[in-house]
Design a protein around this motif. Structure first.
Motif, PDB file in Angstrom:
ATOM      1  N   PHE A  48      -3.475   7.602   5.540  1.00  0.00           N
ATOM      2  CA  PHE A  48      -3.119   6.222   5.874  1.00  0.00           C
ATOM      3  C   PHE A  48      -4.206   5.259   5.377  1.00  0.00           C
ATOM      4  N   ASN A  49      -5.466   5.588   5.664  1.00  0.00           N
ATOM      5  CA  ASN A  49      -6.560   4.698   5.257  1.00  0.00           C
ATOM      6  C   ASN A  49      -6.622   4.519   3.751  1.00  0.00           C
ATOM      7  N   ARG A  50      -6.379   5.597   3.017  1.00  0.00           N
ATOM      8  CA  ARG A  50      -6.443   5.491   1.553  1.00  0.00           C
ATOM      9  C   ARG A  50      -5.215   4.800   0.973  1.00  0.00           C
ATOM     10  N   LEU A  51      -4.048   5.093   1.556  1.00  0.00           N
ATOM     11  CA  LEU A  51      -2.809   4.586   0.942  1.00  0.00           C
ATOM     12  C   LEU A  51      -2.512   3.136   1.319  1.00  0.00           C
ATOM     13  N   ASN A  52      -3.023   2.731   2.463  1.00  0.00           N
ATOM     14  CA  ASN A  52      -2.735   1.391   2.958  1.00  0.00           C
ATOM     15  C   ASN A  52      -3.137   0.312   1.950  1.00  0.00           C
ATOM     16  N   HIS A  53      -4.233   0.544   1.236  1.00  0.00           N
ATOM     17  CA  HIS A  53      -4.696  -0.451   0.257  1.00  0.00           C
ATOM     18  C   HIS A  53      -4.308  -0.043  -1.163  1.00  0.00           C
ATOM     19  N   ASN A  54      -3.478   0.938  -1.268  1.00  0.00           N
ATOM     20  CA  ASN A  54      -3.288   1.564  -2.571  1.00  0.00           C
ATOM     21  C   ASN A  54      -1.858   2.033  -2.740  1.00  0.00           C
ATOM     22  N   ILE A  63       6.369   4.271  -0.960  1.00  0.00           N
ATOM     23  CA  ILE A  63       5.734   3.572   0.171  1.00  0.00           C
ATOM     24  C   ILE A  63       5.438   2.094  -0.106  1.00  0.00           C
ATOM     25  N   ALA A  64       5.712   1.653  -1.325  1.00  0.00           N
ATOM     26  CA  ALA A  64       5.286   0.312  -1.763  1.00  0.00           C
ATOM     27  C   ALA A  64       5.746  -0.805  -0.820  1.00  0.00           C
ATOM     28  N   ASP A  65       6.942  -0.670  -0.257  1.00  0.00           N
ATOM     29  CA  ASP A  65       7.506  -1.761   0.551  1.00  0.00           C
ATOM     30  C   ASP A  65       7.261  -1.603   2.048  1.00  0.00           C
ATOM     31  N   LYS A  66       6.491  -0.614   2.458  1.00  0.00           N
ATOM     32  CA  LYS A  66       6.365  -0.348   3.891  1.00  0.00           C
ATOM     33  C   LYS A  66       5.250  -1.172   4.537  1.00  0.00           C
ATOM     34  N   SER A  67       5.501  -1.563   5.787  1.00  0.00           N
ATOM     35  CA  SER A  67       4.474  -2.257   6.571  1.00  0.00           C
ATOM     36  C   SER A  67       3.486  -1.213   7.088  1.00  0.00           C
ATOM     37  N   GLU A  68       2.378  -1.670   7.689  1.00  0.00           N
ATOM     38  CA  GLU A  68       1.379  -0.723   8.216  1.00  0.00           C
ATOM     39  C   GLU A  68       1.994   0.233   9.228  1.00  0.00           C
ATOM     40  N   ASP A  69       2.787  -0.316  10.159  1.00  0.00           N
ATOM     41  CA  ASP A  69       3.378   0.525  11.204  1.00  0.00           C
ATOM     42  C   ASP A  69       4.353   1.545  10.611  1.00  0.00           C
ATOM     43  N   GLU A  70       5.154   1.059   9.670  1.00  0.00           N
ATOM     44  CA  GLU A  70       6.121   1.962   9.025  1.00  0.00           C
ATOM     45  C   GLU A  70       5.403   3.073   8.259  1.00  0.00           C
ATOM     46  N   ILE A 125       5.661   4.948 -13.455  1.00  0.00           N
ATOM     47  CA  ILE A 125       6.367   5.658 -12.376  1.00  0.00           C
ATOM     48  C   ILE A 125       7.266   4.670 -11.622  1.00  0.00           C
ATOM     49  N   ASN A 126       6.730   3.487 -11.325  1.00  0.00           N
ATOM     50  CA  ASN A 126       7.541   2.470 -10.635  1.00  0.00           C
ATOM     51  C   ASN A 126       8.819   2.153 -11.411  1.00  0.00           C
ATOM     52  N   ALA A 127       8.681   1.962 -12.723  1.00  0.00           N
ATOM     53  CA  ALA A 127       9.838   1.592 -13.550  1.00  0.00           C
ATOM     54  C   ALA A 127      10.853   2.739 -13.617  1.00  0.00           C
ATOM     55  N   ILE A 128      10.363   3.967 -13.649  1.00  0.00           N
ATOM     56  CA  ILE A 128      11.302   5.113 -13.687  1.00  0.00           C
ATOM     57  C   ILE A 128      12.138   5.130 -12.404  1.00  0.00           C
ATOM     58  N   PHE A 129      11.470   4.970 -11.246  1.00  0.00           N
ATOM     59  CA  PHE A 129      12.203   4.946  -9.962  1.00  0.00           C
ATOM     60  C   PHE A 129      13.191   3.779  -9.944  1.00  0.00           C
TER      61      PHE A 129
END
Ligand SMILES: Nc1ncnc2c1ncn2[C@@H]1O[C@H](COP(=O)(O)OP(=O)(O)O)[C@@H](O)[C@H]1O
Ligand SMILES: O=C(O)C1=C[C@@H](OP(=O)(O)O)[C@@H](O)[C@H](O)C1
Ligand SMILES: [Mg+2]
Length: 172
Positions: free
Chosen positions: A110-116, A123-130, A44-48
């Motif tokens: 947020f809790n699940r995606l933050n580490h994942n 969302i890969a490049d976003k900081s916690e606040d973002e 999926i990452n490579a397609i994007f």
């Protein structure tokens, strides 16, 4: 043939829950993202990265239609964005489709995606606040489509097994 479709925001548990549900109700599970990756042999990452999101959405629609038209009974785990593009939400209304929205709060997501987040290009490049702000806005925008589902199951504070049992009840 019957299609059970799980939808909801990234991280709500579609892939995890569908996998477990499949074992319990003995209907095969197909993850739409995995099917897309296999079809063009790219992650999926490579397609994007290589082709962009618009191309991904086109492919996502095509593969979703193929799965819905397959002659088998299937559990289909959608991607978080699937119902929100290419009129895919209309396809959820077909007679042979049972759709279930796995509804999660912003906090759970947020809790699940933050580490994942590394395999999720949006969302890969976003900081916690973002991330928190992004999830809140994005979920609001997408809720209209998620709420088109026939059934809604709340996933907050539930184990995988509890959510699966809630879905089994809804399907009975
Ligand atoms: N109770 C739970 N139900 C579902 N997933 C959970 C739960 N608790 C933790 N998780 C984790 O949350 C993540 C959900 O991701 P995933 O199943 O890929 O969701 P989606 O396909 O909706 O993006 C997984 O890493 C899973 O292990
Ligand atoms: O919400 C989205 O637009 C997306 C969700 C992902 O699936 P998951 O919901 O399974 O993470 C994947 O299809 C792609 O990264 C885009
Ligand atoms: Mg998934």
């Amino acid at each position: 043939m019957r299609k059970i479709v799980l939808l909801g925001y990234m991280g709500c548990g579609k892939s995890t829950i569908a996998n477990k549900l499949s074992k319990i109700i003995e209907i095969p599970f197909v993850d739409l993202d995995k099917k897309i990756e296999e079809k063009i042999n790219l992650s999926i990452n490579a397609i994007f990265e290589k082709h962009g999101e618009i191309y991904f959405r086109k492919l996502e629609h095509e593969v979703f239609v193929e799965l819905l038209n397959s002659p088998d009974n299937l559990i289909i785990g959608l991607g978080g964005g699937t119902p929100c593009y290419a009129n895919n939400h209309e396809l959820l209304k077909s007679d042979n489709v049972t759709s279930v929205y796995l509804k999660a709060s912003i906090e759970t997501l947020f809790n699940r995606l933050n580490h994942n987040k590394s395999k999720r290009p949006l969302i890969a490049d976003k900081s916690e606040d973002e991330m928190k702000e992004f999830i809140a806005k994005h979920l609001f925008d997408r809720s209209f489509y998620y709420n088109q589902a026939q059934y809604k199951v709340i996933v907050d504070d539930k184990t995988v097994e509890e959510t699966v049992m809630d879905i089994v009840e809804v399907l009975a």
